[in-house]
Design a protein around this motif. Structure first.
Motif, PDB file in Angstrom:
ATOM      1  N   GLU A  80       0.817  -1.191   0.000  1.00 35.71           N
ATOM      2  CA  GLU A  80       0.000   0.000   0.000  1.00 35.71           C
ATOM      3  C   GLU A  80       0.860   1.255   0.000  1.00 35.71           C
ATOM      4  O   GLU A  80       0.442   2.307  -0.409  1.00 35.71           O
ATOM      5  N   GLU A  93       5.483  -0.259   3.858  1.00 34.06           N
ATOM      6  CA  GLU A  93       5.215  -1.692   3.959  1.00 34.06           C
ATOM      7  C   GLU A  93       6.232  -2.474   3.146  1.00 34.06           C
ATOM      8  O   GLU A  93       6.690  -3.533   3.551  1.00 34.06           O
ATOM      9  N   VAL A 146       2.491  -3.375   9.696  1.00 33.68           N
ATOM     10  CA  VAL A 146       1.202  -3.009   9.105  1.00 33.68           C
ATOM     11  C   VAL A 146       1.006  -1.515   9.303  1.00 33.68           C
ATOM     12  O   VAL A 146       1.175  -0.996  10.402  1.00 33.68           O
ATOM     13  N   LEU A 205      -1.130   1.839   9.673  1.00 30.58           N
ATOM     14  CA  LEU A 205      -2.460   2.192  10.179  1.00 30.58           C
ATOM     15  C   LEU A 205      -2.681   3.689   9.999  1.00 30.58           C
ATOM     16  O   LEU A 205      -1.815   4.382   9.478  1.00 30.58           O
ATOM     17  N   PHE A 234       1.864  -1.081  13.141  1.00 30.87           N
ATOM     18  CA  PHE A 234       2.231  -2.272  13.925  1.00 30.87           C
ATOM     19  C   PHE A 234       3.616  -2.649  13.444  1.00 30.87           C
ATOM     20  O   PHE A 234       3.815  -2.830  12.237  1.00 30.87           O
TER      21      PHE A 234
END
Lengths: 379, 289
Positions: A230, A234, A245, A247, A278
């Protein structure tokens, strides 16, 4: 690891399952040429790893080559639920008489594969399972015997598949099981499996997900990996071997161990803040890994404050402190407020190593509250 | 009495000549675990940490009377190592290895139906009865002997909770890390059942996370079968759907199954006291003791 639809269809076609004629292209011109070669009405389908592509505008029908050009121009470059579309599949449109679901998937609760067939294909099968469980016939597969032919027949007849198609569908189910078995798959699914006007069958969509832990022995499948990240973070985190991850929030979080990092995220939310990521550095991380993790999170523009939370078991707190110091060396001024909490193996040595440029906290809740405060959140 | 591991445990370490296996075999010895042998195929006859190394688990059972194993074998070979333990009449096999292919675990899971050996893990921190023995990688010094039976899917989160308990002077009877993989041997239900039947355990703590439906199943079982008070915690309330949060098993599916909310509700409906923070878990437990 998820295959794209066109990759999964290639795998299925090689195993003898009928699939529509199609070509993958990455330009509108390519789409026009492909549509011309295929002839007639074609479907233009975004090749990204998201569910519900049709509803999100990632699948369009085109009656001729010029329409295919326009559809591809629209879809290519699109952001589909956060994923950038850079390939489309141009595929012959099929005359549909009926749509079925056929799949083999790992049932983690049972610890076995489950083979499933339903006459209600073409819709979200998990919704069917919830609303009309009777419409899905299934059987769990004993790995000592694999899917036995009679079991495949039982599932197909149990789903009420018309007798004239039962033999074909049984064949597809058995093939999917073999592919699941040989390919270390998590899921091998066709939804919908089309019954065509002339009584044939064809896989209109295809899902093939491979167990990441087994990629070392699935070289051919591993080569197909094409995970669209994305964003850069990442991708970079994945290269560095971190579980990461992205967020929506502004509190950067780094920790060791999936459960503890998840809990730290939850606590940030609990105290009125909002987690930005994360990031699990894993067990036994050394100073270099710690430095890489901190640099990555510092660079994230969304992050206003960072919490480094480590409970040392195999991971040693003095190694973590060293890594934090190494990362900070590059800066005259701390780029973002940083709260460090070190507990467990060698915690005393770790705390002594840390300079007073970083804030430290003893308890987890205390550390989270302080970081949320520094991020401008509630706490 | 205690659960799974105690002074009668005679442990064989599979993969003892590897760096992880050797490091943790030594930590286990220091903690008081009776480690009796190591196994590494091809290295039989060698000695590590003063322990005999055998080529096969069966030899270790025959020669040293081993009754439990710890698996520190690399993931590609760990499924087979577990199978070997299951075939060697052991009472317990604890698989620490992370990253065993799911299909290997499907076969192991099938074999478990046929044997009496209990499997804990894989991808877990192991089992500890504080003050007596531990099998696995848990840092022994943070645990205290007491009357709380704790079962958890996660390693460091377990340490965090034990730390929170320790600050309130609350110790543990046994702590079981069941592992974060999709397919595991010992489940929440198995662990809770053991604690319910354990005279040293007065309060049970269930620490779950998003993904799968093991916690929901446990909740149902607890409601019908457990007389002791149970405290619960679920990690991953803020995890977005479709994203794997570190553990292979920790993922909320696109259709919304396996969420923290469904697990917390199921536990609450079963009469479990569910806390929102690790400190909250410790407070609830402290309150019950």
């Amino acid at each position: 690891m998820r295959l794209h639809e066109y990759q999964a269809k290639n795998v299925f076609a090689d195993a003898g399952i009928p699939t529509p004629e199609g070509e993958v292209v990455d330009t509108p011109e390519g789409a026009r040429d492909a549509a011309e070669r295929i002839g007639g009405t074609v479907a233009v389908k975004a090749q990204v790893h998201v569910g519900g592509r049709g509803k999100a505008g990632g699948i369009k029908l085109a009656d001729n080559a010029d329409e295919a050009y326009e559809a591809a121009e629209e879809i290519l470059g699109m952001d589909l639920k956060g994923k950038h579309v850079d390939k489309v599949l141009i595929e012959e449109a099929v005359d549909i008489a009926d749509e079925l679901y056929v799949g083999v998937t790992t049932d983690r609760g049972e610890g076995r594969a489950v083979a499933m067939v339903s006459s209600k294909g073409g819709v979200n099968i998990e919704e069917v399972a919830e609303e009309d469980p009777e419409a899905i016939a299934k059987t769990h597969i004993d790995p000592a015997y694999d899917l036995r032919p009679f079991e495949a027949r039982e599932v197909v007849y149990g789903a009420g598949i018309p007798r004239e198609h039962a033999r074909d569908v049984t064949g597809v189910l058995s093939t999917l099981y073999d592919l699941w078995d040989e390919g270390d798959a998590d899921d091998a699914e066709i939804n919908p499996l089309m019954i065509t006007e002339d009584g044939g069958i064809v896989a209109a969509d295809a899902v093939f997900n491979v167990d990441d832990s087994a990629l070392y022995r699935q070289e051919e499948l591993a080569e197909m990996e094409d995970e669209a990240f994305e964003d850069d973070f990442e991708a970079r985190a994945s290269d560095a071997g971190f579980d990461y991850v992205r967020l929506d929030g502004n509190v950067g979080i780094i920790g060791n161990g999936a459960g503890l990092v998840m809990t730290t995220l939850d606590l940030v939310d609990h105290f009125g803040g909002s987690p930005a990521n994360f990031l699990d550095i894993g067990g036994g991380a050394d100073a270099e890994r710690v430095r890489d993790a901190l640099e990555l999170v510092f660079e994230d523009e969304n992050v206003d404050a960072v919490l480094f939370n480590v409970f040392g078991g195999i991971t040693r707190c003095d190694e973590v402190a060293q890594g934090i110091n190494d990362a900070l060396e590059a800066f005259d001024e701390l780029p973002k407020p940083l709260v460090v909490r070190l507990t467990g193996t060698n915690e005393k040595e770790g705390r002594e190593l840390l300079t007073d440029r970083v804030e430290t906290a003893e308890g987890l809740e205390e550390a989270v509250e302080r970081t949320v405060e520094l991020s401008g959140g509630e706490a | 009495m205690s659960v799974l591991v105690d002074d009668d445990t005679r442990l064989v370490v599979q993969g003892i000549t590897g760096s992880e296996g050797k490091f943790h075999a030594e930590r286990m010895q220091e903690y008081g675990t009776n480690v009796v042998a190591g196994v590494t195929p091809g290295k039989g006859g060698e000695e590590v940490l003063g322990l005999p190394v055998y080529d096969t688990v069966k030899e270790a059972v025959r020669e040293e009377d081993a009754n439990a194993s710890a698996v520190f074998v690399p993931p590609a070979f760990a499924g087979d190592a577990v199978m070997e333990s299951l075939d060697s009449d052991l009472d317990l096999c604890v698989a620490i290895t992370e990253g065993i292919p799911t299909h290997d675990m499907i076969r192991v899971n099938r074999r478990l139906d046929e044997v009496d050996t209990r499997l804990v893990g894989p991808n877990c921190p192991g089992v500890i009865t504080p003050g007596e023995a531990k099998i696995g990688i848990m840092p022994g010094n943070i645990f205290d002997s007491g009357n709380v039976g704790l079962v958890s899917r996660s390693g460091t989160l377990t340490y965090q909770l034990v730390d929170s308990l320790g600050r309130r002077g609350v110790g543990q009877s046994t702590v079981i890390g069941i592992g974060g993989d999709p397919i595991i041997g010992t489940s929440f239900i198995d662990s809770v059942r053991a604690f319910e039947n354990d005279d040293d355990t007065d309060v049970i703590a269930v620490v779950g996370e998003i993904g799968g439906s093991d916690e929901e199943r446990a909740a149902e079982w607890i409601e019908e079968n457990v007389s002791k008070p149970v405290v619960g915690f679920i990690a991953g309330r803020t995890a977005p759907p479709g994203k794997r949060m570190g553990h292979a098993g920790a993922i909320v599916s696109g259709s919304g199954t396996g969420t923290a909310e469904s697990k917390m509700n199921a536990l609450r409906d079963a009469g479990v006291r569910v806390a929102e923070t690790p400190a909250g878990v410790a407070d609830e437990i402290d309150d019950l003791i």
